[in-house]
Scaffold this motif. Sequence first.
Motif, short mmCIF file in Angstrom:
data_model
loop_
_atom_site.label_atom_id
_atom_site.label_comp_id
_atom_site.label_asym_id
_atom_site.label_seq_id
_atom_site.Cartn_x
_atom_site.Cartn_y
_atom_site.Cartn_z
N GLU A 34 0.84 -1.21 0.00
CA GLU A 34 0.00 0.00 0.00
C GLU A 34 0.87 1.26 0.00
OE1 GLU A 34 -3.55 2.19 2.60
OE2 GLU A 34 -2.79 0.22 3.19
N GLY A 35 1.93 1.24 0.81
CA GLY A 35 2.85 2.37 0.84
C GLY A 35 3.53 2.57 -0.51
N LEU A 36 3.95 1.48 -1.15
CA LEU A 36 4.55 1.56 -2.48
C LEU A 36 3.60 2.22 -3.47
CD1 LEU A 36 6.28 -1.92 -2.96
CD2 LEU A 36 7.41 0.31 -3.05
N LYS A 37 2.35 1.80 -3.43
CA LYS A 37 1.36 2.36 -4.34
C LYS A 37 1.16 3.84 -4.06
CE LYS A 37 -3.37 1.67 -6.04
NZ LYS A 37 -3.74 3.11 -5.91
N ASN A 38 1.05 4.20 -2.79
CA ASN A 38 0.87 5.61 -2.44
C ASN A 38 2.05 6.45 -2.94
OD1 ASN A 38 -1.52 5.04 -1.09
ND2 ASN A 38 -0.54 4.90 0.92
N LEU A 39 3.26 5.94 -2.77
CA LEU A 39 4.44 6.68 -3.18
C LEU A 39 4.52 6.80 -4.70
CD1 LEU A 39 6.99 8.12 -2.17
CD2 LEU A 39 8.20 5.93 -2.38
N ALA A 40 4.24 5.70 -5.38
CA ALA A 40 4.27 5.74 -6.85
C ALA A 40 3.22 6.70 -7.39
CB ALA A 40 4.05 4.33 -7.40
N ASP A 41 2.04 6.69 -6.80
CA ASP A 41 0.99 7.59 -7.26
C ASP A 41 1.37 9.05 -7.01
OD1 ASP A 41 -0.63 5.57 -8.21
OD2 ASP A 41 -1.81 5.40 -6.38
N LEU A 42 2.01 9.32 -5.87
CA LEU A 42 2.46 10.68 -5.60
C LEU A 42 3.54 11.10 -6.60
CD1 LEU A 42 2.55 13.24 -3.85
CD2 LEU A 42 4.24 12.10 -2.40
N ALA A 43 4.48 10.21 -6.90
CA ALA A 43 5.54 10.52 -7.86
C ALA A 43 4.96 10.79 -9.25
CB ALA A 43 6.54 9.38 -7.92
N ILE A 44 3.97 9.99 -9.63
CA ILE A 44 3.32 10.19 -10.93
C ILE A 44 2.58 11.53 -10.95
CG2 ILE A 44 1.46 9.35 -12.44
CD1 ILE A 44 2.31 6.49 -11.55
N GLU A 45 1.84 11.81 -9.90
CA GLU A 45 1.10 13.08 -9.82
C GLU A 45 2.04 14.27 -9.91
OE1 GLU A 45 -1.33 15.63 -6.42
OE2 GLU A 45 -1.11 13.46 -6.20
N ARG A 46 3.19 14.17 -9.23
CA ARG A 46 4.11 15.30 -9.17
C ARG A 46 4.95 15.43 -10.42
NH1 ARG A 46 6.03 19.00 -9.98
NH2 ARG A 46 7.44 20.38 -8.84
N HIS A 47 5.47 14.30 -10.95
CA HIS A 47 6.45 14.37 -12.02
C HIS A 47 5.96 13.90 -13.38
CE1 HIS A 47 9.36 15.29 -8.94
NE2 HIS A 47 9.11 14.16 -8.32
N TYR A 48 4.97 13.01 -13.40
CA TYR A 48 4.55 12.42 -14.67
C TYR A 48 3.03 12.41 -14.79
CZ TYR A 48 9.39 10.89 -14.22
OH TYR A 48 10.76 10.87 -14.04
N PRO A 49 2.41 13.58 -14.69
CA PRO A 49 0.93 13.63 -14.73
C PRO A 49 0.34 13.18 -16.06
CG PRO A 49 1.87 15.84 -14.89
CD PRO A 49 3.00 14.93 -14.56
N GLU A 50 1.19 13.08 -17.09
CA GLU A 50 0.72 12.61 -18.38
C GLU A 50 0.36 11.12 -18.35
OE1 GLU A 50 5.20 12.05 -18.38
OE2 GLU A 50 3.76 13.56 -17.67
N LEU A 110 4.16 0.44 -14.90
CA LEU A 110 5.11 0.17 -15.97
C LEU A 110 5.45 1.48 -16.70
CD1 LEU A 110 3.68 -3.15 -17.45
CD2 LEU A 110 5.89 -2.89 -16.30
N ALA A 111 4.42 2.29 -16.94
CA ALA A 111 4.65 3.59 -17.59
C ALA A 111 5.50 4.49 -16.71
CB ALA A 111 3.31 4.26 -17.89
N PHE A 112 5.29 4.40 -15.40
CA PHE A 112 6.11 5.17 -14.46
C PHE A 112 7.57 4.75 -14.55
CE2 PHE A 112 7.82 5.09 -9.98
CZ PHE A 112 8.14 6.44 -9.92
N LEU A 113 7.82 3.45 -14.55
CA LEU A 113 9.18 2.94 -14.68
C LEU A 113 9.81 3.45 -15.97
CD1 LEU A 113 11.55 1.10 -13.83
CD2 LEU A 113 10.34 -0.79 -14.98
N GLY A 114 9.06 3.40 -17.06
CA GLY A 114 9.58 3.87 -18.34
C GLY A 114 9.91 5.35 -18.32
N ALA A 115 9.07 6.14 -17.64
CA ALA A 115 9.31 7.58 -17.57
C ALA A 115 10.55 7.90 -16.74
CB ALA A 115 8.08 8.27 -16.98
N VAL A 116 10.74 7.17 -15.64
CA VAL A 116 11.93 7.38 -14.81
C VAL A 116 13.19 7.04 -15.60
CG1 VAL A 116 13.18 6.61 -12.75
CG2 VAL A 116 10.71 7.01 -12.64
N ILE A 117 13.16 5.92 -16.32
CA ILE A 117 14.32 5.52 -17.14
C ILE A 117 14.64 6.61 -18.16
CG2 ILE A 117 15.07 3.90 -18.93
CD1 ILE A 117 13.54 1.72 -17.34
N LYS A 118 13.62 7.13 -18.81
CA LYS A 118 13.83 8.18 -19.82
C LYS A 118 14.51 9.40 -19.21
CE LYS A 118 11.27 11.03 -23.14
NZ LYS A 118 9.92 11.35 -23.70
#
Length: 469
Positions: free
Chosen positions: A187-203, A213-221
């Motif tokens: 649950e904590g992982l999901k909360n953190l990933a969702d916050l990171a997406i909201e802040r850095h990758y809202p697309e 998976l899209a989050f991982l791809g965006a971080v790699i990029k």
Amino acid sequence: MKLVPRYTDIAENFAIEDFPASVASPQLLLWNESLAKQFNINIADDLRANIFSGNEQQAIPAVALGYSGHQFGHFSPRLGDGRAHLLGAISDDENQLWDIQLKGSGATPYSRGGDGRCALGPAIREYVMSEAMHALGVKTTRCLAVVGSGETVYRSLPQAGAIVTRVATSHIRVGSFQYLATQGDVEGLKNLADLAIERHYPEIIDTGSQRYLAFLGAVIKNQVKLVVSWMRVGFIHGVMNTDNTLVSGETIDYGPCAMMNSFDFDTVFSSIDKQGRYAFGNQPNIANWNCARLAESLIPLISDDDEQAVSLMTPFINSFAEQFNTQFTAMWAQKLGLSGAHASDDELIAELLTLLKGSELDYTDTFDALTESLNGEVLMPDVLTQWVIKWKSRTDENSYKKMRTANPRVIPRNHIIEKILAEYVNTGSSELLGSFMGVLSDPYFTNKNLAEYRALLQSDKNYKTFCGT
């Protein structure tokens, strides 16, 4: 200064409430006025030292963040902010939230017996290097202030203490995900990933496993872009642990960092990097390795079947090399102003780098000279004479503009940084810093004081940088 809480709802013990330790006699040493304006910080001069030393408690409790980290390849499950307090988040003039953190503000639950303090030298280094990187167009955390503590910190020798105020779009690290994954906190992982997406990758608007998976791809990029930009300007991070890798793709932690003078992919300046793990040319491989550690932490968000999760993430991790090679080649083409693409470009670039290393030519000065040679007569090293003839046949009327925006004239040279640090340690201020930061405001086109900021004649092979703890 209006602050809002950050990270307190991610997971239990992820952001532990803690308070900075007060200091004896705080003195404001550096203040970033342009950054203060960006955040609409209107604090009277006489109050700044007290606030940004941690002496004055804010309206919301400060927190120390938990994270893990692979340090030089060895995993430490519980690191965390051992000498930093996150005050909260503050809005910039575009209504975007940024973390604001005090570093060197005293012991926290993560200090592991340390004093939680920072010496003056590393504090000044972080300010100068982060602002230099920002000026060079490299994504980075920023420094708002450096406050002298009026106290002594004890390392190998007694040193004056200081507190840095750092701002970042977030402090979400690869190690943050490792910390929650190690605890089995899905649950904590999901909360953190969702916050990171909201802040850095809202697309990213996918749901379910595709979202992460899209989050991982965006971080790699973004990691690819960051490392390519480091190598474009000759920056060596020095301590690319997973706890120093932000998922936003910003540079963080200016401890044993340095700039490369004489070109060599094997350049290492960090006193603690005995094996050259984080050498200049190894940085892409380490960034890829760090992204793989992020992928491991995200497994529970991808699938209940670990093998299936790994299968789904493997193409993303494998894409790092292809993305990097494409951007790396494009970077060299821009630094050399090459017209279009040609089959012999790789050979041309490789020949130049061989000449640079073999003759121990300065990386920054050589590319600056090549750039200016398109604008008039520039004295070039004899060893490059034949190569230059071949290179100029691959340039056109647009080459100068391309090169001038890729090749800085001024960088934070190691000897310049050391002079600034010495002035602060000896007198509490630096005349050199004022003139240097003025020149750095236009590092690609400036003609001011160039001779003063060129490479030293003697080799810097024995130069060492040190961790700021």
